[in-house]
Design an enzyme around this catalytic site. Structure first.
Site, short mmCIF file in Angstrom:
data_model
loop_
_atom_site.label_atom_id
_atom_site.label_comp_id
_atom_site.label_asym_id
_atom_site.label_seq_id
_atom_site.Cartn_x
_atom_site.Cartn_y
_atom_site.Cartn_z
N GLU A 29 18.00 -102.43 29.26
CA GLU A 29 18.42 -102.11 30.44
C GLU A 29 17.62 -102.71 31.59
O GLU A 29 16.48 -102.26 31.54
CB GLU A 29 18.91 -100.50 30.47
CG GLU A 29 19.84 -99.96 29.46
CD GLU A 29 19.76 -98.44 29.38
OE1 GLU A 29 20.33 -98.00 28.36
OE2 GLU A 29 18.90 -97.88 30.14
N ALA A 59 23.91 -98.09 27.63
CA ALA A 59 24.68 -97.78 26.36
C ALA A 59 24.00 -98.12 25.09
O ALA A 59 24.35 -98.79 24.39
CB ALA A 59 26.09 -98.44 26.19
N GLU A 60 23.08 -97.21 25.03
CA GLU A 60 21.84 -97.55 23.70
C GLU A 60 22.47 -97.53 22.55
O GLU A 60 22.02 -98.47 21.78
CB GLU A 60 20.75 -96.27 23.81
CG GLU A 60 19.93 -96.27 25.04
CD GLU A 60 20.22 -95.73 26.22
OE1 GLU A 60 21.71 -95.19 26.08
OE2 GLU A 60 19.66 -95.79 27.53
N PHE A 83 13.13 -95.40 27.98
CA PHE A 83 12.49 -94.25 27.79
C PHE A 83 12.44 -94.10 26.42
O PHE A 83 13.65 -93.88 25.73
CB PHE A 83 12.78 -93.03 28.73
CG PHE A 83 12.28 -93.09 30.06
CD1 PHE A 83 11.11 -92.87 30.53
CD2 PHE A 83 13.11 -93.71 30.96
CE1 PHE A 83 10.45 -93.12 31.86
CE2 PHE A 83 12.98 -93.88 32.47
CZ PHE A 83 11.55 -93.43 33.01
N ASP A 85 12.85 -91.09 24.96
CA ASP A 85 13.63 -89.91 24.79
C ASP A 85 14.82 -90.50 24.62
O ASP A 85 15.75 -89.86 23.94
CB ASP A 85 13.70 -89.20 26.14
CG ASP A 85 12.15 -88.82 26.71
OD1 ASP A 85 11.89 -87.72 26.62
OD2 ASP A 85 11.60 -89.86 27.01
N PHE A 86 15.25 -91.64 25.30
CA PHE A 86 16.86 -92.21 24.94
C PHE A 86 17.08 -92.58 23.41
O PHE A 86 18.18 -92.72 23.17
CB PHE A 86 17.03 -93.25 25.80
CG PHE A 86 16.70 -92.83 27.44
CD1 PHE A 86 16.70 -91.73 27.85
CD2 PHE A 86 16.74 -94.07 28.31
CE1 PHE A 86 16.51 -91.46 28.96
CE2 PHE A 86 16.68 -93.76 29.50
CZ PHE A 86 16.60 -92.35 30.05
N HIS A 129 12.22 -87.16 30.03
CA HIS A 129 11.65 -88.77 30.27
C HIS A 129 10.37 -88.89 29.78
O HIS A 129 9.57 -89.42 30.23
CB HIS A 129 11.96 -89.07 31.49
CG HIS A 129 13.35 -89.21 31.94
ND1 HIS A 129 14.15 -88.15 32.48
CD2 HIS A 129 14.11 -90.39 31.99
CE1 HIS A 129 15.44 -88.58 32.76
NE2 HIS A 129 15.53 -89.88 32.48
#
Length: 324
Positions: A29, A59-60, A83, A85-86, A129
Site C-alpha cells: 500500500e 486489501a491485505e 503496520f 497489526d494488519f 497500530h
C-alpha cells in the site's frame, strides 16, 4: 564503511537484490509515489518502474494471496504491510497457506516471499497500530521470523531473507527506522538463525531482540558503572532460533533475563525460558530465569501512558539488580 539509517539499509538491501535478480519485485500500500508510510521505498519507483514497485489496494488478504501465487510461480515478491497489526486481516494467507504449501506439495513447490512490516510501539499510534505479534507467528512451522535491531543486521538479514526459498516475516520496529549505523561498502549477508552477542559480560545474560537491544545496551552501560557486567544477546531471528548461543551465554553468566517489547504474558520470552530450562544451562543457574515484557493491556495513545506500558532502561536495571 558508510553510515546509513535503518530505513536506508533496508532500502539498499531491496535495491541490490532487485538489481541482482529480475524475479524480485515489491508490492504494498502506497509504496510507489508515496514511498510507504515510513519512506522506506524512497527512490525505488524511479529506479525500477511500476512493473516492479506495485501499489496495491487497501486489501491485505488479496495482495498477500497474490504474492503467494507469484512466489509459487517462480517470482520473489517483497510484500510491505503498512503496520504489523494488519497481518490479522490476512492471517489465513500468512499462516495457513504460505508456510504449508512446500510441505503439502512434497517439496515440488517453493514459496520464496518476504513480508516486511513495521512493528511495535513508541510513536503514539495507539492500540491498533502498535502491537508486537511475533510470538504467534513463531507457532507456525514453515514460516521464518526475523527482527533486526541495527542497520547492519537489517541489510544483511533482509538480503538473506529475499534469497530464501521459504516465506519470511521481516519485522521492522518502527522507532528504529531513523537510527544510524555503519555498514560495509561491499556486499554481505547474514544467515538466519544466528544470534549476535552485542556486548560481552559475566554476571547476567540479557536475551533480547528488536528495539529492546538498544535499551538493554543502555542499561548495561549504566550497570557497568556499578561494577555489574551484563552480556546482551541479540537473537536477530526467532525462527530459526539460535538455541546454542542462548545456552552458551547462560552457562557463562549463570543468570538470565529475557526482555521483549511484546506483552509479557504469552510472549516469545516464555519460549526462551523453556529452551533454557530444557537444556544443560538449567543446572548452571544461580537465580530464577526472569522475563520483562509489556503490560497486558491495549497500547495507550497517550505518550506517557504508552511509555509506562513497555520495558524501559530503568525497568531493565531494576530486574537485573534483583536477580543479582
Amino acid at each position: 564503511m558508510k553510515e546509513l539509517t535503518y530505513a536506508q539499509a533496508i532500502n539498499e538491501a531491496m535495491c541490490e537484490e532487485m538489481e541482482r535478480d529480475a524475479n524480485v519485485f515489491m508490492m504494498g500500500e502506497d509504496i510507489a509515489e508515496y514511498c510507504g508510510a515510513f519512506g522506506v521505498s524512497r527512490g525505488m519507483l524511479e529506479k525500477f518502474g511500476k512493473d516492479r514497485i506495485m501499489n496495491t489496494p487497501i486489501a491485505e488478504q488479496s495482495y498477500v494471496g497474490a504474492a503467494i501465487g507469484a512466489a509459487m510461480a517462480g517470482m520473489r515478491p517483497i510484500v510491505e504491510l503498512m503496520f504489523s497489526d494488519f497481518m490479522c486481516v490476512c492471517f489465513d494467507e500468512l499462516v495457513n497457506e504460505a508456510p504449508k504449501m512446500r510441505f503439502m506439495f512434497g517439496g515440488k513447490v517453493k514459496v520464496p516471499m518476504v513480508m516486511r512490516t513495521a512493528a511495535g510501539a513508541g510513536t503514539g499510534a495507539a492500540a491498533q497500530h502498535s502491537q508486537s505479534l511475533e510470538a504467534c507467528l513463531t507457532h507456525f512451522p514453515g514460516l521464518k521470523v526475523v527482527i533486526p535491531s541495527t542497520p547492519y543486521d537489517a541489510k544483511g538479514l533482509l538480503k538473506t531473507a529475499i534469497r530464501d526459498d521459504n516465506p519470511v516475516m521481516f519485522l521492522e520496529q518502527k522507532t528504529l527506522y531513523r537510527t544510524k549505523g555503519m555498514i560495509p561498502e561491499e556486499e554481505y549477508t547474514i544467515p538466519l538463525g544466528v544470534a549476535d552477542v552485542k556486548r560481552e559480560g559475566s554476571d547476567l545474560s540479557i536475551i533480547t531482540y528488536g528495539r529492546m537491544v538498544q535499551m538493554s545496551l543502555q542499561a548495561a552501560d549504566k550497570l557497568a558503572e556499578d561494577g555489574i557486567h551484563v552480556e546482551v544477546v541479540d537473537l536477530r531471528s526467532l525462527l530459526p532460533l539460535d538455541r546454542e548461543s542462548i545456552i552458551r551465554s547462560v552457562k557463562k553468566t549463570h543468570r538470565a533475563l529475557i526482555v521483549h517489547e511484546a506483552v509479557q504474558f504469552g510472549g516469545f520470552g516464555g519460549e526462551v525460558v523453556g529452551q533454557i530450562a530444557d537444556s544443560e544451562a538449567f543446572y548452571y543457574l544461580d537465580a530464577p530465569i526472569r522475563r520483562l515484557g509489556a503490560l497486558s493491556c491495549p497500547i495507550p495513545f497517550n505518550p506517557n501512558l504508552e511509555r509506562e506500558t513497555f520495558p524501559t532502561v530503568e525497568k531493565i536495571i531494576t530486574q537485573v539488580k534483583s536477580l543479582l
